[in-house]
Design an enzyme around this catalytic site. Sequence first.
Site, PDB file in Angstrom:
ATOM      1  N   ASP A  93      44.847  42.017  44.520  1.00 53.54           N
ATOM      2  CA  ASP A  93      45.192  40.000  44.142  1.00 53.54           C
ATOM      3  C   ASP A  93      45.049  38.992  42.793  1.00 53.54           C
ATOM      4  OD1 ASP A  93      43.725  37.724  45.761  1.00 53.54           O
ATOM      5  OD2 ASP A  93      41.562  37.610  45.116  1.00 53.54           O
ATOM      6  N   HIS A  94      46.012  38.011  43.417  1.00 48.74           N
ATOM      7  CA  HIS A  94      46.274  37.784  41.943  1.00 48.74           C
ATOM      8  C   HIS A  94      46.977  37.984  40.632  1.00 48.74           C
ATOM      9  CE1 HIS A  94      45.043  33.800  43.259  1.00 48.74           C
ATOM     10  NE2 HIS A  94      43.972  34.372  43.733  1.00 48.74           N
ATOM     11  N   HIS A 189      39.332  28.253  44.342  1.00 49.59           N
ATOM     12  CA  HIS A 189      38.744  29.331  44.174  1.00 49.59           C
ATOM     13  C   HIS A 189      36.829  28.999  43.953  1.00 49.59           C
ATOM     14  CE1 HIS A 189      42.737  31.052  43.866  1.00 49.59           C
ATOM     15  NE2 HIS A 189      42.001  32.127  44.235  1.00 49.59           N
ATOM     16  N   HIS A 232      44.840  30.849  50.003  1.00 50.50           N
ATOM     17  CA  HIS A 232      43.326  31.475  49.116  1.00 50.50           C
ATOM     18  C   HIS A 232      42.040  30.483  48.964  1.00 50.50           C
ATOM     19  CE1 HIS A 232      45.519  34.649  46.385  1.00 50.50           C
ATOM     20  NE2 HIS A 232      46.141  33.761  47.459  1.00 50.50           N
ATOM     21  N   GLY A 233      41.047  31.029  48.331  1.00 49.36           N
ATOM     22  CA  GLY A 233      40.119  29.897  47.878  1.00 49.36           C
ATOM     23  C   GLY A 233      39.636  29.201  49.529  1.00 49.36           C
ATOM     24  N   ASP A 277      36.411  35.560  49.711  1.00 52.28           N
ATOM     25  CA  ASP A 277      35.160  35.903  48.151  1.00 52.28           C
ATOM     26  C   ASP A 277      34.303  35.262  48.326  1.00 52.28           C
ATOM     27  OD1 ASP A 277      34.838  37.612  46.221  1.00 52.28           O
ATOM     28  OD2 ASP A 277      35.904  37.369  45.351  1.00 52.28           O
ATOM     29  N   SER A 278      34.007  34.066  47.850  1.00 52.92           N
ATOM     30  CA  SER A 278      32.717  33.546  47.520  1.00 52.92           C
ATOM     31  C   SER A 278      31.788  34.011  48.644  1.00 52.92           C
ATOM     32  CB  SER A 278      32.938  32.266  46.885  1.00 52.92           C
ATOM     33  OG  SER A 278      33.705  31.854  45.951  1.00 52.92           O
TER      34      SER A 278
HETATM   35  P1  13P Z   1      36.866  31.984  47.683  1.00 56.06           P
HETATM   36  O1  13P Z   1      36.317  31.628  46.416  1.00 56.06           O
HETATM   37  O2  13P Z   1      37.620  30.567  47.976  1.00 56.06           O
HETATM   38  O3  13P Z   1      36.315  32.865  48.014  1.00 56.06           O
HETATM   39  O4  13P Z   1      38.594  32.305  48.014  1.00 56.06           O
HETATM   40  C1  13P Z   1      38.880  33.683  47.530  1.00 56.06           C
HETATM   41  C2  13P Z   1      39.783  34.207  46.874  1.00 56.06           C
HETATM   42  O5  13P Z   1      41.313  33.430  47.187  1.00 56.06           O
HETATM   43  C3  13P Z   1      40.770  35.609  46.399  1.00 56.06           C
HETATM   44  O6  13P Z   1      42.186  35.681  46.007  1.00 56.06           O
HETATM   45  O1  G3H Z   2      41.196  34.621  43.534  1.00 57.20           O
HETATM   46  C1  G3H Z   2      39.673  35.084  42.499  1.00 57.20           C
HETATM   47  C2  G3H Z   2      38.930  35.571  43.846  1.00 57.20           C
HETATM   48  O2  G3H Z   2      37.354  35.562  44.337  1.00 57.20           O
HETATM   49  C3  G3H Z   2      38.697  37.544  43.201  1.00 57.20           C
HETATM   50  O3  G3H Z   2      38.265  36.879  41.694  1.00 57.20           O
HETATM   51  O4  G3H Z   2      39.031  37.987  39.629  1.00 57.20           O
HETATM   52  O5  G3H Z   2      36.152  37.587  39.534  1.00 57.20           O
HETATM   53  O6  G3H Z   2      36.708  39.208  41.357  1.00 57.20           O
HETATM   54  P1  G3H Z   2      37.508  38.157  40.440  1.00 57.20           P
HETATM   55 ZN    ZN Z   3      42.819  33.458  46.036  1.00 54.57          ZN
END
Ligand code: 13P
Ligand code: G3H
Ligand code: ZN
Length: 330
Positions: A93-94, A189, A232-233, A277-278
Site C-alpha cells: 500500500d502506498h 485517509h 483509497h480513503g 483501514d480506519s
Molecule cells: P481509510 O483511512 O479511509 O481507511 O483509508 C485506507 C487507505 O486508503 C489505505 O490505503
Molecule cells: O493509507 C493509509 C493507511 O491507512 C495506512 O496507514 O501507514 O498508518 O499504516 P499507516
Molecule cells: Zn490509501
Amino acid sequence: MVSYKELGLVNSREIFRKAMAGGYAIPAFNFNNMEQMQAIIQACVEMKSPVILQVSSGARKYANQTLLRYMAQGAVEYAKELGCNIPIVLHLDHGDTFELCKSCIELGFSSVMIDGSSLPYDENVALTKKVVDYAHQYDVTVEGELGVLAGIEDDVHAETHTYTRPEDVEDFVKKTGVDSLAISIGTSHGANKFKPEQCQRNADGILVPPPLRFDILEEIQKRIPGFPIVLHGSSSVPQDLVKIINTHGGKLKDAVGIPEDQLRQAAKTNVCKVNIDSDGRLAMTAAVRKVFVDSPEVFDPRKYLGPARDSLRELYKHKIKEVLGSDNKA
Ligand code: 13P
Ligand code: G3H
Ligand code: ZN
C-alpha cells in the site's frame, strides 16, 4: 527471489476482471498484526470473498515486512483450513520508491502500489513505468495514482483534495502500463475526513460530508472504459463505534467518513478495489476500550484482543456483504 505463486497468492488481474463484470468491488484491508489478519481471513472465508491484504509503510515499520509476508503465506493455509481457498492478494500500500516495490516483489508480494501522486505528472509517469516494467517480468500487478487525496497519508499531509483530471488518465495508463488506477474523487485517509465546516449537520446533529464526485468518476470511465479503478480513503467512520470509544474514555472529535451508500454505488462501477483501514482501527479500539472500562481486572491480552478481533470480523463481514458486494465471489 520468492514468487508469490509458490506461496499460493494471486495477483489482482483476474479478480478485478470478474469484479468489473459482476458489478462489485474487492475489499482491500490493511493489516499490522495477527488479530487483524485472523479477522480478515475469518470474515472473507465465511463470506466467500476474494481479498487484498495490504501492507503500508507504517505496517512495515511496526511489524517488519518479512514477518508480514510470512503471515500472508500463513493466511493462505489458514483460509484452506477454515474451508475455503479464497483468492488472496498480498499488496504493498502506498509504495513510494522503485526500490521498495522491487524488494516487496522479491519477497513474494503479488501486487504493489507505486504512489507518485504527489510528484509532477511526468515524474509520476516515469516512476510508475519503471515499477511496471520490473513488476510485469514477474507477473506482479501494479496500481498507480493520479490526483491527491486530502488528509494524512503516512508523513504526507494535504489540506485539500486535488481531484484526478479525467483528461490525464488515458495518457497515464497508456504511457505507464499500470494494471489499475487510484483516483481522487473526494475520499480521504483517516477518521477525520472532512472539517466540520465542510459538512452539514443532520437532524441528529451528525455531520454529513459533501458527496463524492461521481461526475469525475463517470468522465474517467468514459476515457478508459473497462479499466480497474481504485478508491483509497473509503472508511465510513461508523458513528456507533465513535460513540463507544468516546463513552469509554476516548476523545475522537468530529470524526466523519464516506457514507456507505456512496461506496455501494461506486462498487457497481469500474471501481473494483476499495481501501478500508480506519474503520477497522475504530472497531478494535472500541472493543478494547469497552473491556478496559467494563472489566478493569482484566490483564490477559487475549481477553481484550479477542473481543477486538471478533468486532473486526463482524465489521469486515458487513463491508463485504452490505457495501462492496463481494460475498460468494471467491
Ligand atoms: P481509510 O483511512 O479511509 O481507511 O483509508 C485506507 C487507505 O486508503 C489505505 O490505503
Ligand atoms: O493509507 C493509509 C493507511 O491507512 C495506512 O496507514 O501507514 O498508518 O499504516 P499507516
Ligand atoms: Zn490509501
